[in-house]
Design a protein around this motif. Structure first.
Motif, PDB file in Angstrom:
ATOM      1  N   LEU A   1       0.839  -1.191   0.000  1.00 45.73           N
ATOM      2  CA  LEU A   1       0.000   0.000   0.000  1.00 45.73           C
ATOM      3  C   LEU A   1       0.876   1.245   0.000  1.00 45.73           C
TER       4      LEU A   1
ATOM      5  N   ARG B   1      -7.910   6.123  -1.637  1.00 42.92           N
ATOM      6  CA  ARG B   1      -7.031   6.377  -2.776  1.00 42.92           C
ATOM      7  C   ARG B   1      -6.197   5.145  -3.110  1.00 42.92           C
ATOM      8  N   ASN B   2      -5.752   4.396  -2.078  1.00 43.18           N
ATOM      9  CA  ASN B   2      -5.004   3.169  -2.340  1.00 43.18           C
ATOM     10  C   ASN B   2      -5.835   2.200  -3.172  1.00 43.18           C
ATOM     11  N   VAL B   3      -7.095   2.030  -2.779  1.00 35.91           N
ATOM     12  CA  VAL B   3      -7.950   1.066  -3.476  1.00 35.91           C
ATOM     13  C   VAL B   3      -8.254   1.541  -4.897  1.00 35.91           C
ATOM     14  N   ALA B   4      -8.363   2.841  -5.083  1.00 37.28           N
ATOM     15  CA  ALA B   4      -8.677   3.398  -6.400  1.00 37.28           C
ATOM     16  C   ALA B   4      -7.445   3.593  -7.265  1.00 37.28           C
ATOM     17  N   PHE B   5      -6.254   3.297  -6.737  1.00 40.25           N
ATOM     18  CA  PHE B   5      -5.012   3.691  -7.403  1.00 40.25           C
ATOM     19  C   PHE B   5      -4.861   3.052  -8.791  1.00 40.25           C
TER      20      PHE B   5
ATOM     21  N   ARG C   1     -13.838   6.378 -10.277  1.00 45.51           N
ATOM     22  CA  ARG C   1     -12.932   5.436  -9.615  1.00 45.51           C
ATOM     23  C   ARG C   1     -13.184   5.383  -8.116  1.00 45.51           C
TER      24      ARG C   1
ATOM     25  N   ALA D   1     -14.147   2.106  -6.050  1.00 42.78           N
ATOM     26  CA  ALA D   1     -13.319   1.741  -4.896  1.00 42.78           C
ATOM     27  C   ALA D   1     -14.171   1.603  -3.640  1.00 42.78           C
TER      28      ALA D   1
ATOM     29  N   ARG E   1      -8.113  -3.349  -3.651  1.00 39.46           N
ATOM     30  CA  ARG E   1      -7.458  -2.671  -4.771  1.00 39.46           C
ATOM     31  C   ARG E   1      -7.346  -3.594  -5.980  1.00 39.46           C
TER      32      ARG E   1
ATOM     33  N   THR F   1     -10.769  -3.967  -7.619  1.00 40.31           N
ATOM     34  CA  THR F   1     -11.278  -2.744  -8.225  1.00 40.31           C
ATOM     35  C   THR F   1     -10.974  -2.665  -9.716  1.00 40.31           C
TER      36      THR F   1
END
Length: 269
Positions: free
Chosen positions: A102, A110-114, A126, A130, A162, A165
């Motif tokens: 991460l 934001r990590n999951v949507a990265f 996004r 996420a 993540r 996603t």
């Protein structure tokens, strides 16, 4: 060195009716220092199933996973996904690392949507996607937390969210639960099966745990000691819609754990 056991595909007849999503053909990996990690691996990964790579420490499980992911190129042999040759990473494959990987400066959201951010997906879209997967992995309410504010199990859930996603066909997991304690490991195993009952993904897992492999898997690929070959394939035939405790008491589960231990312990002598 004991010779590899004869490969077996017990219970695999149903999978043989459909073309595999991943086909590994004659893959050998030889490093510059002369060490051969993999020696002529031939393997088909069935679509929509969870396949585990299991074998003695240092046998090349993670190396094989990285070759399928396109992060390493084999010395010889080929890998095809959906009938197309793998020449590098691709959007149809997502990898969950054992160390979570991460971004420490980014929130859970934001990590999951990265991954979607890297693909140029608009922020509102996004973040909505996420948020959906954050809820699915049980992290609702932690969207604005940072990795250092999460437990190990929560960070692993974020890493899984993540990967989900980006909606890849194949989810690859390298020792996904090794960094958490045994209680959390069991809970994450249960949560993964519940999630896959909804998501219907093809999953490839690397693990050192026989019990984890038998509990999670539709198919277990046993690798020999290095230089590694496929020594056997086992389909436990366990119905994953049973309650978790019932699975772990099921005679097929217990017998398969014992059988695989008997097969692998020759490599520890």
């Amino acid at each position: 060195m004991a010779p590899p056991l004869p490969a077996s595909t017990l219970g695999a007849s149903a999978a043989a009716d459909a073309p595999p999503i991943v086909r590994v053909a004659g893959v050998t990996m030889r490093y510059a220092n002369g060490v051969t990690a993999l020696d002529g691996i031939d393997l088909d990964i069935p679509r929509g199933k969870l396949t585990t790579l299991l074998g003695p420490s240092g046998c090349g499980k993670t190396t094989l996973l990285k070759i399928i992911a396109g992060l390493l190129r084999p010395t010889t042999g080929t890998v095809a996904v959906n009938g197309k040759s793998v020449a590098g990473p691709g959007p149809e494959r997502a990898l969950v690392f054992q160390d979570f990987a991460l971004l420490p400066w980014a929130t859970v959201l934001r990590n999951v949507a990265f991954g979607l951010e890297l693909r140029g997906v608009a922020r509102s879209e996004r973040e909505a996607i996420a948020a959906k997967y954050i809820r699915e992995v049980g992290l609702a309410g932690f969207e604005n937390q940072y990795p250092n504010q999460l437990s190990g199990g929560m960070r692993q859930r974020a890493g899984l969210a993540r990967a989900l996603t980006v909606n890849a066909d194949i989810l690859m997991m390298d020792e996904p639960f090794s960094a958490v304690d045994e209680q959390m490991r069991r809970k994450l195993q249960e949560d993964l099966l519940s999630l896959l009952a909804v998501e219907k993904k093809t999953v490839i897992v690397v693990t050192h745990s026989i019990e984890e492999a038998v509990y999670l898997s539709d198919r277990i690929v046993l690798l020999s000691r290095r230089p590694s070959r496929v020594s056997a394939i086992r389909d436990p035939g366990i119905a994953h819609d049973m309650p978790p405790d019932q699975i772990r008491r099921d005679r097929r589960y217990l017998d398969t754990v014992d059988e695989i231990w008997d097969m692998l312990k020759q490599y520890l002598i």
